[in-house]
Design a protein around this motif. Structure first.
Motif, mmCIF file in Angstrom:
data_model
loop_
_atom_site.group_PDB
_atom_site.id
_atom_site.type_symbol
_atom_site.label_atom_id
_atom_site.label_comp_id
_atom_site.label_asym_id
_atom_site.label_seq_id
_atom_site.Cartn_x
_atom_site.Cartn_y
_atom_site.Cartn_z
ATOM 1 N N GLU B 99 -6.753 -55.329 -12.543
ATOM 2 C CA GLU B 99 -5.711 -54.013 -12.931
ATOM 3 C C GLU B 99 -4.499 -54.450 -13.866
ATOM 4 O OE1 GLU B 99 -4.092 -52.168 -9.537
ATOM 5 O OE2 GLU B 99 -3.039 -50.772 -10.573
ATOM 6 N N LEU B 100 -3.907 -55.603 -13.255
ATOM 7 C CA LEU B 100 -2.769 -56.128 -13.999
ATOM 8 C C LEU B 100 -3.049 -56.491 -15.379
ATOM 9 C CD1 LEU B 100 0.091 -56.708 -13.645
ATOM 10 C CD2 LEU B 100 -0.429 -59.191 -12.684
ATOM 11 N N ALA B 101 -4.187 -57.115 -15.292
ATOM 12 C CA ALA B 101 -4.684 -57.877 -16.685
ATOM 13 C C ALA B 101 -4.981 -56.675 -17.568
ATOM 14 C CB ALA B 101 -5.771 -58.626 -16.359
ATOM 15 N N GLY B 102 -5.689 -55.432 -17.056
ATOM 16 C CA GLY B 102 -5.839 -54.335 -17.855
ATOM 17 C C GLY B 102 -4.583 -53.390 -18.469
ATOM 18 N N VAL B 103 -3.396 -53.335 -17.580
ATOM 19 C CA VAL B 103 -2.197 -52.638 -17.839
ATOM 20 C C VAL B 103 -1.510 -53.757 -19.046
ATOM 21 C CG1 VAL B 103 -0.145 -52.211 -17.153
ATOM 22 C CG2 VAL B 103 -2.004 -51.928 -15.565
ATOM 23 N N LEU B 104 -1.588 -55.241 -18.978
ATOM 24 C CA LEU B 104 -1.239 -56.029 -20.000
ATOM 25 C C LEU B 104 -1.555 -55.749 -21.121
ATOM 26 C CD1 LEU B 104 0.113 -58.898 -17.410
ATOM 27 C CD2 LEU B 104 1.433 -57.105 -18.423
ATOM 28 N N ALA B 105 -3.116 -56.004 -20.807
ATOM 29 C CA ALA B 105 -3.770 -55.953 -22.257
ATOM 30 C C ALA B 105 -3.633 -54.797 -22.835
ATOM 31 C CB ALA B 105 -5.408 -56.202 -21.915
ATOM 32 N N VAL B 106 -3.994 -53.519 -22.190
ATOM 33 C CA VAL B 106 -3.895 -52.395 -23.063
ATOM 34 C C VAL B 106 -2.407 -51.977 -23.526
ATOM 35 C CG1 VAL B 106 -4.290 -49.846 -22.603
ATOM 36 C CG2 VAL B 106 -6.032 -51.326 -21.693
ATOM 37 N N GLY B 107 -1.537 -52.221 -22.451
ATOM 38 C CA GLY B 107 -0.046 -52.073 -22.968
ATOM 39 C C GLY B 107 0.282 -52.672 -24.194
ATOM 40 N N THR B 108 -0.122 -54.055 -24.508
ATOM 41 C CA THR B 108 0.156 -54.776 -25.675
ATOM 42 C C THR B 108 -0.657 -54.127 -26.737
ATOM 43 O OG1 THR B 108 0.435 -56.594 -24.032
ATOM 44 C CG2 THR B 108 0.545 -56.981 -26.478
ATOM 45 N N TRP B 109 -1.941 -53.601 -26.547
ATOM 46 C CA TRP B 109 -2.910 -53.235 -27.408
ATOM 47 C C TRP B 109 -2.150 -52.060 -28.123
ATOM 48 C CZ3 TRP B 109 -8.942 -52.571 -26.592
ATOM 49 C CH2 TRP B 109 -9.385 -52.319 -27.655
ATOM 50 N N THR B 110 -1.728 -51.048 -27.234
ATOM 51 C CA THR B 110 -1.151 -50.047 -27.690
ATOM 52 C C THR B 110 0.017 -49.940 -28.541
ATOM 53 O OG1 THR B 110 -0.133 -49.560 -25.413
ATOM 54 C CG2 THR B 110 -2.138 -48.148 -26.008
ATOM 55 N N LEU B 111 0.995 -51.020 -28.145
ATOM 56 C CA LEU B 111 2.141 -51.361 -28.834
ATOM 57 C C LEU B 111 1.763 -51.790 -30.314
ATOM 58 C CD1 LEU B 111 4.624 -52.471 -26.332
ATOM 59 C CD2 LEU B 111 4.144 -50.223 -27.372
ATOM 60 N N VAL B 112 0.761 -52.790 -30.364
ATOM 61 C CA VAL B 112 0.418 -53.612 -31.439
ATOM 62 C C VAL B 112 -0.292 -52.785 -32.534
ATOM 63 C CG1 VAL B 112 -0.908 -55.613 -32.393
ATOM 64 C CG2 VAL B 112 0.378 -55.768 -30.400
ATOM 65 N N ASP B 113 -1.492 -51.901 -31.991
ATOM 66 C CA ASP B 113 -2.220 -51.208 -32.780
ATOM 67 C C ASP B 113 -2.470 -49.652 -32.430
ATOM 68 O OD1 ASP B 113 -4.128 -50.185 -34.659
ATOM 69 O OD2 ASP B 113 -5.834 -51.316 -33.344
ATOM 70 N N PRO B 114 -1.424 -48.921 -32.390
ATOM 71 C CA PRO B 114 -1.453 -47.573 -31.994
ATOM 72 C C PRO B 114 -2.539 -46.698 -32.328
ATOM 73 C CG PRO B 114 0.754 -47.990 -32.621
ATOM 74 C CD PRO B 114 -0.099 -49.036 -33.097
ATOM 75 N N SER B 115 -3.290 -47.025 -33.675
ATOM 76 C CA SER B 115 -4.213 -46.175 -33.997
ATOM 77 C C SER B 115 -5.476 -46.340 -33.351
ATOM 78 C CB SER B 115 -4.668 -46.539 -35.512
ATOM 79 O OG SER B 115 -4.966 -48.136 -35.472
ATOM 80 N N ALA B 116 -5.842 -47.171 -32.594
ATOM 81 C CA ALA B 116 -7.026 -47.406 -31.482
ATOM 82 C C ALA B 116 -6.941 -46.519 -30.676
ATOM 83 C CB ALA B 116 -7.201 -48.908 -31.043
ATOM 84 N N PHE B 117 -5.770 -46.066 -30.241
ATOM 85 C CA PHE B 117 -5.676 -44.910 -29.125
ATOM 86 C C PHE B 117 -5.000 -43.609 -29.705
ATOM 87 C CE2 PHE B 117 -5.742 -49.159 -27.285
ATOM 88 C CZ PHE B 117 -6.756 -48.890 -26.167
ATOM 89 N N PRO B 118 -5.805 -42.626 -30.109
ATOM 90 C CA PRO B 118 -5.230 -41.255 -30.567
ATOM 91 C C PRO B 118 -4.706 -40.615 -29.286
ATOM 92 C CG PRO B 118 -7.580 -41.680 -31.436
ATOM 93 C CD PRO B 118 -7.324 -42.792 -30.373
ATOM 94 N N ASP B 119 -5.155 -40.793 -28.303
ATOM 95 C CA ASP B 119 -4.787 -40.023 -27.119
ATOM 96 C C ASP B 119 -4.189 -41.193 -25.882
ATOM 97 O OD1 ASP B 119 -3.978 -38.130 -25.509
ATOM 98 O OD2 ASP B 119 -5.770 -37.357 -25.277
ATOM 99 N N ALA B 120 -3.254 -40.872 -25.029
ATOM 100 C CA ALA B 120 -2.971 -41.899 -24.261
ATOM 101 C C ALA B 120 -3.732 -42.159 -23.094
ATOM 102 C CB ALA B 120 -1.524 -41.521 -23.640
ATOM 103 N N THR B 121 -3.978 -43.366 -22.457
ATOM 104 C CA THR B 121 -4.345 -43.858 -21.305
ATOM 105 C C THR B 121 -3.435 -43.808 -20.293
ATOM 106 O OG1 THR B 121 -4.384 -46.122 -21.346
ATOM 107 C CG2 THR B 121 -6.153 -44.783 -22.558
ATOM 108 N N VAL B 122 -3.901 -44.117 -18.932
ATOM 109 C CA VAL B 122 -2.955 -44.413 -17.935
ATOM 110 C C VAL B 122 -2.189 -45.550 -18.290
ATOM 111 C CG1 VAL B 122 -2.802 -44.380 -15.240
ATOM 112 C CG2 VAL B 122 -4.994 -43.814 -16.476
#
Lengths: 125, 153
Positions: B99-122
């Motif tokens: 979970e921690l790895a997921g939050v860190l990875a997805v959190g960083t991912w959404t900041l670096v490449d917002p276009s990959a996520f048109p809608d928000a996730t948890v």
């Protein structure tokens, strides 16, 4: 949606959260007075649920295509306190109080979301 | 609640964890708060992803699939904490790390490449939309699980 009631529920929930958090900080379990407080807030949420159901069945809809989301939030709100109240009955320590505080906080956040969704909703969640 | 009549010493070592009311497991004390919060997040993430996957999967398949994965992870941790025991503790430990790895990875991912996520996730923006609880929970969970190992022996 009835905004004054939403605000009232949110404020009442925040007060309950603060009260129970205070008990948790002092290392105390929730007492009868806290349960009375939970009952009062629960009553407010039930009134909210009733009003919401009346409005929905009267044909009023949230702006945007979010009726399902709105309805599920409406139903989720009155469930918060009974769940944490049950948990706190089984945990007669400061952690029971902390759990009730967390549940009341979740309730307050749900009020915020409820208002969001009714106004058209930023995003689903 | 009444104090149990039998002291802890009466419970034989290695007895099932359901034995004495005094026995403090993964779900007691601070664990109770953790279980509640994980329960809330399980319900939240699961209903969110069910709704999104069933109504508009095409819009943001990655974000919605991730919500579903998050819901599964939360559900696993909740069940493991409630069941207790060494095996469950290990599973919960692994899930919290994931979970921690997921939050860190997805959190960083959404900041670096917002276009990959048109809608928000948890887990978008490190769970900012959820008071950063998605980031706080796994850390608290890991600490609690580490501490409980000493207590359970």
């Amino acid at each position: 949606m009835l905004t004054p009631l939403t605000v009232a529920v949110a404020v009442a929930a925040l007060l309950l959260a603060a009260w129970c958090a205070y008990a948790a900080l002092r290392g105390q379990p929730v007492k009868d007075w806290h349960y009375l407080g939970m009952a009062v807030v629960l009553l407010l949420t039930l009134v909210q649920l009733a009003i919401g159901v009346v409005q929905l069945s009267g044909g009023q809809r949230p702006s945007g295509d979010t009726t399902v989301v709105f309805a599920s939030y409406l139903v989720a709100v009155p469930l918060c306190l009974p769940v944490v109240a049950m948990v706190s009955l089984g945990e007669r320590s400061r952690w029971g109080s902390a759990t009730v505080a967390a549940g009341a906080l979740v309730l307050a956040v749900l009020q915020l979301r409820l208002d969001d969704v009714w106004a058209g909703g930023v995003s689903v969640g | 609640m009444a104090e149990p009549a039998t002291p802890d010493a009466a419970v034989p070592a290695g007895a099932p964890r359901t034995s004495g009311p005094r026995e403090r497991g993964l779900r007691d004390g601070p664990g109770r708060l953790l279980v509640t919060l994980y329960g809330v997040f399980t319900v939240g993430a699961a209903s969110r992803s069910l709704y999104q996957l069933s109504t508009r999967f095409e819009e943001a398949p990655l974000a919605y699939a991730l919500s579903a994965v998050a819901a599964l992870v939360y559900a696993f941790i909740t069940v493991a904490l409630v069941r207790g025991g060494e095996g469950a503790r290990r599973i919960a430990l692994g899930c919290c790390a994931a979970e921690l790895a997921g939050v860190l990875a997805v959190g960083t991912w959404t900041l670096v490449d917002p276009s990959a996520f048109p809608d928000a996730t948890v887990w978008s923006d490190y769970g900012r939309g959820y008071l950063f609880l998605p980031l706080v929970l796994p850390v608290t969970g890991l600490l609690w699980l580490r501490r409980s190992r000493r207590h359970e022996r």
